[in-house]
Design a protein around this motif. Structure first.
Motif, PDB file in Angstrom:
ATOM      1  N   UNK A 130      16.953 -23.922  39.348  1.00 33.99           N
ATOM      2  CA  UNK A 130      17.441 -23.619  37.996  1.00 33.99           C
ATOM      3  C   UNK A 130      16.537 -24.318  36.989  1.00 33.99           C
ATOM      4  N   UNK A 131      15.921 -23.538  36.107  1.00 26.66           N
ATOM      5  CA  UNK A 131      15.008 -24.092  35.100  1.00 26.66           C
ATOM      6  C   UNK A 131      15.240 -23.401  33.763  1.00 26.66           C
ATOM      7  N   UNK A 132      14.691 -24.002  32.698  1.00 23.64           N
ATOM      8  CA  UNK A 132      14.764 -23.373  31.382  1.00 23.64           C
ATOM      9  C   UNK A 132      13.798 -22.203  31.312  1.00 23.64           C
ATOM     10  N   UNK A 133      14.225 -21.130  30.658  1.00 25.63           N
ATOM     11  CA  UNK A 133      13.375 -19.954  30.460  1.00 25.63           C
ATOM     12  C   UNK A 133      12.599 -20.146  29.163  1.00 25.63           C
ATOM     13  N   UNK A 134      11.432 -20.746  29.260  1.00 29.07           N
ATOM     14  CA  UNK A 134      10.651 -21.092  28.081  1.00 29.07           C
ATOM     15  C   UNK A 134      10.208 -19.877  27.289  1.00 29.07           C
ATOM     16  N   UNK A 135       9.915 -18.775  27.975  1.00 31.37           N
ATOM     17  CA  UNK A 135       9.474 -17.561  27.278  1.00 31.37           C
ATOM     18  C   UNK A 135      10.597 -17.013  26.396  1.00 31.37           C
ATOM     19  N   UNK A 136      11.810 -17.016  26.918  1.00 29.10           N
ATOM     20  CA  UNK A 136      12.950 -16.525  26.132  1.00 29.10           C
ATOM     21  C   UNK A 136      13.219 -17.439  24.950  1.00 29.10           C
ATOM     22  N   UNK A 137      13.071 -18.753  25.147  1.00 29.06           N
ATOM     23  CA  UNK A 137      13.278 -19.705  24.059  1.00 29.06           C
ATOM     24  C   UNK A 137      12.252 -19.480  22.952  1.00 29.06           C
ATOM     25  N   UNK A 138      10.984 -19.282  23.344  1.00 32.89           N
ATOM     26  CA  UNK A 138       9.932 -19.046  22.351  1.00 32.89           C
ATOM     27  C   UNK A 138      10.196 -17.775  21.552  1.00 32.89           C
ATOM     28  N   UNK A 139      10.664 -16.735  22.242  1.00 31.41           N
ATOM     29  CA  UNK A 139      10.954 -15.472  21.563  1.00 31.41           C
ATOM     30  C   UNK A 139      12.112 -15.652  20.576  1.00 31.41           C
ATOM     31  N   UNK A 140      13.134 -16.423  20.978  1.00 31.44           N
ATOM     32  CA  UNK A 140      14.275 -16.662  20.088  1.00 31.44           C
ATOM     33  C   UNK A 140      13.832 -17.456  18.868  1.00 31.44           C
ATOM     34  N   UNK A 141      12.963 -18.460  19.072  1.00 32.72           N
ATOM     35  CA  UNK A 141      12.464 -19.249  17.944  1.00 32.72           C
ATOM     36  C   UNK A 141      11.693 -18.372  16.962  1.00 32.72           C
ATOM     37  N   UNK A 142      10.938 -17.439  17.490  1.00 33.76           N
ATOM     38  CA  UNK A 142      10.122 -16.572  16.650  1.00 33.76           C
ATOM     39  C   UNK A 142      10.993 -15.671  15.768  1.00 33.76           C
TER      40      UNK A 142
END
Length: 535
Positions: free
Chosen positions: A394-406
């Motif tokens: 189980x890890x953080x989905x960094x790509x999804x986080x970056x997209x949400x920040x954008x």
């Protein structure tokens, strides 16, 4: 012809108050108001006489006209008993003093009842011509409760209530005679008088739950924003830009929100013959098929667009400027929605807001913290945004986080209105009026307590919804006219009581003396600046 009030000593020693009608020096009629033995009784009779002299008169606020306080011992006593008797001080001509026989029989909230009745008529709801239905609507404004308990509410106001069977028969007539159709037509007529032609309407859906664990063909367990597991129904509400209700419809509890909007709009179109109309709805109504159905039915629309990933039509902006926007910046685009023969080009309006960006960032941070707890094993595994599960890892989905920040701070709006018909700013403003639907739902659920619903048969549930629909329209009128909440209006007018007094066996109604606040409130409700005489 002239009329005046006079006081006359009677043979018993009491003081009679009369309203005398004269033509010149000739007395044409004498109306006996009552006889008083005490100063308090005499003052009450004077109040009644003034009301009879000027019944229901509206007056300019010129202040109180000075008058000597009522005193029974100031009226000359020419009776033999009065001449022969001496008082304790030895004076003649004084009346015999009695303890008096005046007492309050009851008090009523007639001012409140009459004010609500006036609004009911003003909105055109008297076209229904069903007194029991009217009573149920007015009682729901005062104290929402069950239909059976409505009798107690009405009786507490001093108003004679209909019988319980009469109320139940009215619920049946409500459906058989389609009261909702008459009410909806009256609502549109009122909206047109106050807001202009209904060319823009707002739509949303809510749920009403039941205190019953068993489902049937109508009451179903479905998607609930409150995460309830009780059977429910879906209610679709159409309002004008000011939040005044125009149409209400009932659907099964498990019916998808996206499938409710077209039937409601088609019913509205058929009922009123409206052909050119713009409907505003939230992102829950957004689907290519739904928008095509709206367009094919002849409607224009403005619908919110959920942004879960950067749309390709914004790619150029992100390539040139990254995620930089100025506060309130608007971008226009065209996007193809749907596939195959159902694909159609749609106009998309985007706006970035600094305030929305800060709110979105707080939400994203909270969701990241939740995902981190799950990844670390300190929180149970369940569906969590920004969490990526690969096998046992189980890890953080960094790509999804970056997209949400954008996308933080961006809001999208989809419409089929051309730019020359409505500007981007006007599209955004129209969509933001959707809070009016939410406000109406809050009034329906909180002030009018439309839920939980205790009826079982669809006919009764529909009738209940029709009563709530009428009460909502009256609530919207009252709050808009006065600038006060329904609770404040009802409480203030409910405390203004009319007294029913019995004096020497005769019953008299004494209207209340209105405070300046109550006078202003009634003037606002009636839409007039006249000062209403307290009687």
């Amino acid at each position: 012809m002239s009329r005046r009030i006079r006081e006359v000593r009677t043979a018993s020693g009491a003081v009679a108050v009369q309203v005398v009608t004269s033509r010149g020096d000739v007395v044409v009629e004498i109306e006996h108001v009552g006889s008083a033995h005490t100063d308090a009784e005499l003052e009450l009779l004077w109040s009644v006489a003034r009301e009879r002299l000027h019944p229901g008169q509206q007056a300019f606020d010129l202040g109180e006209v000075p008058r000597v306080a009522a005193r029974v011992d100031r009226i000359a006593d020419w009776t033999s008993s009065g001449k022969s008797e001496r008082s304790a001080t030895g004076e003649r001509g004084r009346p015999r003093h009695h303890a008096g026989d005046a007492h309050t029989v009851a008090t009523t909230a007639q001012v409140l009842w009459d004010a609500l009745g006036w609004v009911y008529t003003h909105l055109g709801f008297d076209q229904v011509a069903d007194e029991a239905f009217r009573v149920m609507v007015l009682a729901r404004l005062i104290e929402p409760t069950s239909k059976a308990d409505t009798i107690r509410v009405v009786r507490s106001l001093g108003v004679k209530p209909p019988g319980l069977n009469t109320l139940y028969r009215s619920l049946k007539r409500c459906q058989a005679r389609d009261y909702r159709d008459r009410l909806a037509k009256a609502c549109l007529a009122y909206s047109a008088r106050t807001s202009g032609r209904a060319c823009l309407v707002l739509y949303d859906v809510t749920t009403l739950h039941f205190e019953n664990e068993h489902e049937d063909e109508l009451r179903k367990v479905g998607m609930s924003k409150e995460h309830r597991v009780d059977p429910q129904i879906q209610v679709g509400l159409l309002v004008d830009p000011a939040g005044f209700p125009l149409e209400v419809h009932l659907f099964e509890g498990n019916k998808a929100e996206t499938t409710t909007i077209v039937p409601v709009l088609q019913a509205f179109q058929a009922r009123h013959g409206v052909t050119d109309m713009v409907v505003v709805a939230d992102a829950g109504m957004l689907s290519a098929g739904n928008l095509n159905a709206l367009e094919d039915a002849g409607f224009s629309f403005i619908v919110g667009s959920r942004l879960t990933k950067a749309p390709y039509d914004l790619a150029e902006h992100f390539e040139r400027k990254g995620d930089y926007f100025t506060d309130g910046q608007i971008l226009e685009s065209v996007r193809t929605m749907g596939t195959g023969r159902h694909a159609r080009a749609r106009r998309i309006v985007y706006q970035w807001s600094f305030k929305r960006s800060k709110r979105d960032d707080r939400t994203i941070n909270a969701q990241i913290a939740k995902a981190e707890r799950v990844a670390e094993g300190t929180a149970p595994l369940k569906r969590t945004r920004f969490l990526k599960v690969t096998g046992a890892t189980k890890t953080l989905d960094e790509a999804t986080i970056a997209r949400a920040r954008q996308l933080a701070g961006l809001k999208g709006y989809v419409t089929n209105l051309p730019l020359e018909t409505m500007t981007s700013a006007a599209v955004i403003t129209a969509y933001h009026d959707l809070w009016q639907v939410e406000a109406s739902f809050r009034m329906t659920k909180n002030d009018l307590r439309a839920r939980p619903v205790f009826h079982h048969q669809r006919e009764a549930i529909e009738a209940h919804l029709t009563i709530v629909f009428a009460a909502l329209a009256m609530t919207r009128y009252l709050t808009r006219a006065t600038g006060q909440s329904l609770k404040t209006i009802v409480n203030q007018l409910r405390e203004t009581r009319t007294s029913i007094i019995e004096i020497n066996g005769a019953t008299t109604t004494i209207p209340p003396k209105l405070t300046p606040q109550t006078t202003d409130l009634l003037a606002a409700i009636h839409g007039t600046n006249l000062v209403i005489s307290p009687g």
